[in-house]
Design a protein around this motif. Structure first.
Motif, short mmCIF file in Angstrom:
data_model
loop_
_atom_site.label_atom_id
_atom_site.label_comp_id
_atom_site.label_asym_id
_atom_site.label_seq_id
_atom_site.Cartn_x
_atom_site.Cartn_y
_atom_site.Cartn_z
N GLY A 1 2.72 7.09 3.80
CA GLY A 1 2.99 6.50 5.10
C GLY A 1 1.77 6.46 6.00
O GLY A 1 1.51 5.46 6.67
N ILE A 2 1.00 7.55 6.02
CA ILE A 2 -0.20 7.62 6.86
C ILE A 2 -1.23 6.60 6.41
O ILE A 2 -1.82 5.88 7.23
N ILE A 3 -1.44 6.49 5.10
CA ILE A 3 -2.43 5.54 4.57
C ILE A 3 -2.02 4.10 4.90
O ILE A 3 -2.83 3.31 5.40
N ALA A 4 -0.76 3.76 4.63
CA ALA A 4 -0.30 2.39 4.86
C ALA A 4 -0.28 2.04 6.34
O ALA A 4 -0.70 0.94 6.74
N MET A 5 0.19 2.95 7.17
CA MET A 5 0.26 2.68 8.60
C MET A 5 -1.12 2.51 9.21
O MET A 5 -1.37 1.59 10.00
N SER A 6 -2.06 3.38 8.84
CA SER A 6 -3.41 3.30 9.39
C SER A 6 -4.11 2.01 8.97
O SER A 6 -4.85 1.42 9.75
N ALA A 7 -3.86 1.57 7.74
CA ALA A 7 -4.52 0.37 7.22
C ALA A 7 -4.07 -0.89 7.94
O ALA A 7 -4.82 -1.87 8.03
N THR A 8 -2.84 -0.90 8.45
CA THR A 8 -2.30 -2.13 9.03
C THR A 8 -1.91 -1.96 10.50
O THR A 8 -1.23 -2.83 11.06
N TYR A 9 -2.36 -0.90 11.15
CA TYR A 9 -1.90 -0.61 12.52
C TYR A 9 -2.25 -1.70 13.54
O TYR A 9 -1.41 -2.01 14.40
N PRO A 10 -3.45 -2.28 13.54
CA PRO A 10 -3.74 -3.33 14.54
C PRO A 10 -2.72 -4.46 14.52
O PRO A 10 -2.35 -4.98 15.58
N MET A 11 -2.25 -4.84 13.34
CA MET A 11 -1.26 -5.91 13.26
C MET A 11 0.08 -5.44 13.83
O MET A 11 0.82 -6.22 14.43
N ASP A 12 0.39 -4.16 13.66
CA ASP A 12 1.63 -3.63 14.24
C ASP A 12 1.54 -3.62 15.76
O ASP A 12 2.53 -3.91 16.46
N VAL B 1 0.83 -1.21 0.00
CA VAL B 1 0.00 0.00 0.00
C VAL B 1 0.87 1.26 0.00
O VAL B 1 0.56 2.24 -0.68
N LYS B 2 1.98 1.23 0.75
CA LYS B 2 2.84 2.41 0.86
C LYS B 2 3.46 2.79 -0.47
O LYS B 2 3.39 3.96 -0.88
N PHE B 3 4.07 1.83 -1.16
CA PHE B 3 4.70 2.15 -2.44
C PHE B 3 3.66 2.56 -3.49
O PHE B 3 3.87 3.52 -4.24
N PHE B 4 2.53 1.83 -3.52
CA PHE B 4 1.49 2.18 -4.49
C PHE B 4 0.91 3.55 -4.18
O PHE B 4 0.70 4.37 -5.09
N SER B 5 0.65 3.82 -2.89
CA SER B 5 0.09 5.12 -2.50
C SER B 5 1.06 6.25 -2.85
O SER B 5 0.64 7.34 -3.25
N TYR B 6 2.36 5.99 -2.67
CA TYR B 6 3.34 7.02 -2.99
C TYR B 6 3.29 7.37 -4.48
O TYR B 6 3.31 8.55 -4.85
N LEU C 1 10.30 18.94 -1.52
CA LEU C 1 9.21 19.20 -0.58
C LEU C 1 7.93 18.49 -1.01
O LEU C 1 7.21 17.93 -0.17
N LEU C 2 7.64 18.48 -2.31
CA LEU C 2 6.45 17.78 -2.81
C LEU C 2 6.60 16.28 -2.63
O LEU C 2 5.63 15.58 -2.33
N ARG C 3 7.82 15.77 -2.82
CA ARG C 3 8.05 14.34 -2.59
C ARG C 3 7.85 14.00 -1.11
O ARG C 3 7.35 12.93 -0.77
N LEU C 4 8.27 14.92 -0.24
CA LEU C 4 8.05 14.72 1.19
C LEU C 4 6.56 14.61 1.49
O LEU C 4 6.13 13.75 2.27
N GLY C 5 5.76 15.46 0.86
CA GLY C 5 4.32 15.41 1.06
C GLY C 5 3.71 14.12 0.55
O GLY C 5 2.86 13.51 1.20
N VAL D 1 5.27 9.04 11.30
CA VAL D 1 5.36 8.51 9.94
C VAL D 1 5.54 9.63 8.92
O VAL D 1 6.07 9.40 7.83
N ILE D 2 5.13 10.85 9.28
CA ILE D 2 5.26 11.96 8.33
C ILE D 2 6.72 12.26 8.03
O ILE D 2 7.13 12.25 6.86
N PRO D 3 7.56 12.50 9.06
CA PRO D 3 8.98 12.71 8.73
C PRO D 3 9.69 11.42 8.30
O PRO D 3 10.58 11.45 7.44
N TYR D 4 9.28 10.27 8.87
CA TYR D 4 10.00 9.02 8.59
C TYR D 4 9.82 8.57 7.14
O TYR D 4 10.77 8.52 6.36
#
Length: 354
Positions: free
Chosen positions: A154-165, A114-119, A144-148, A212-215
């Protein structure tokens, strides 16, 4: 019978015509619906493989990092990277080095996909908006746009799989001597749901979102920007025919991982500690107020920061940083390169940085 034969023939002709139209569209550079879906699936597969390979390669360091982050400051068992790995090997054996890795892969494979595809999708959307705003159709993404775009991914991927983390963190810190044992990911999920409620699966989510935003954002921004700079500047003869070698891409990924994890690491420590709250046996691993028998209690992210610094010092926010650095540098590098290599193998046209 004759009418059925006619219908069958018409269906066959229709199928042939459809296939011909798709082939024509592909030749003309237009993605037919099925072609686009196949490309998306390949991109997701590449991201999943990248995540699974990179995390398994550094699984022992990942487990040691979490153990260092949450260990009881009154009962130190892990004093450093080498000593910690030796202690795990001596007390739990080879399997102990990879405890929690199955759950980690079950989380990281969809997370990475999800992270790579979302990016890539976020990058395309942000680039289109940027081109519309500037009126320059040849404009390219800035760091800066790449950072965004990376932050969004990161937010999309982390939120989607957070319970498993969350349950992976608990599985990772338990040992053979822990008073209660989760038998696996699904047992841990069901136990947390039954004993602590659905909200418990998202404990530590806020510092994770902030972290996850800066990371992830810096990971993608540094990696992409370094690649662009190397292709354009061609320093030290590292670039041949506008293409980077695997070694050079690994170095770019290593630099990206180092920058991202250093900035976001304190939030990762707080996230892990908040994930232990509500687990009745967590006091045997980590304490909330400096007393070895005290229950682990944080009222929120700020309270977790405050108590950690008050009772253990500012350095506690960087517990496990060394094994994490040793882990993150190759992990991020392997993930980026594996992603691009698998996409090449699968024949996916779109690549990050393109």
């Amino acid at each position: 019978m004759a009418s059925e034969d006619v219908k069958t023939s018409e269906a066959a002709v229709t199928t042939i015509v459809s296939l011909a139209e798709e082939a024509k569209l592909a030749r003309e550079g237009v993605k037919a619906p099925s072609y686009a879906v196949l490309s998306i699936c390949k991109s997701l597969v590449a991201g999943g493989v990248a995540g699974g390979v990179s995390r398994t390669a550094v699984a022992p360091l990942e487990r040691l990092k979490i153990l260092l982050q949450v260990q009881n400051p009154r009962n130190i068992k892990y004093n450093g990277t080498i000593q910690g790995l030796k202690y795990i090997w001596r007390t739990e054996g080879f399997r102990g080095l990879f405890k929690g890795n199955g759950t980690n892969c079950a989380r990281i494979v969809p997370n990475s996909a999800v992270k790579f595809f979302s990016y890539e999708e976020a990058s395309k959307g942000i680039l289109w908006l940027y081109q519309q705003k500037t009126g320059n159709e040849d404009a390219q993404l800035t760091p800066l746009l790449r950072l965004g775009a990376g932050a969004c991914a990161g937010i999309i991927a982390m939120s989607a799989t957070y319970p498993m983390d969350m349950v992976r963190g608990r599985l990772t810190v338990q040992t053979d001597k822990s008073p209660y044992q989760y038998r696996g990911m699904f047992h841990a999920l069901s136990t947390v749901l039954r004993e602590e409620g659905p909200r418990a699966l998202y404990k530590g989510w806020l510092p994770s979102v902030i972290g996850v935003i800066p990371y992830v954002g810096l990971n993608f921004a540094v990696y992409e920007s370094l690649k662009d700079w190397l292709v354009k500047a061609k320093p030290f003869g590292l670039v041949q025919d506008s293409d980077l070698s695997v070694t050079t891409r690994l170095a770019c990924g290593a630099a990206a991982g180092t920058v991202g994890q250093t900035v976001a690491y304190p939030l990762d420590v707080i996230r892990r500690r908040m994930q232990m709250v509500g687990w009745k046996d967590a006091a045997s691993i980590v304490t909330g107020d400096g007393r070895s028998k005290a229950p682990l209690e944080y009222t929120g992210m700020i309270d977790a920061f405050r108590k950690t610094v008050r009772y253990e010092g500012f350095g506690a926010l960087y517990k496990g940083l060394v094994p994490n650095s040793v882990k993150v540098v190759p992990s991020i590098a392997i993930a980026f390169v594996t992603y691009e290599v698998v996409k090449d193998i699968l024949g996916v046209e779109i690549r990050i940085s393109d």
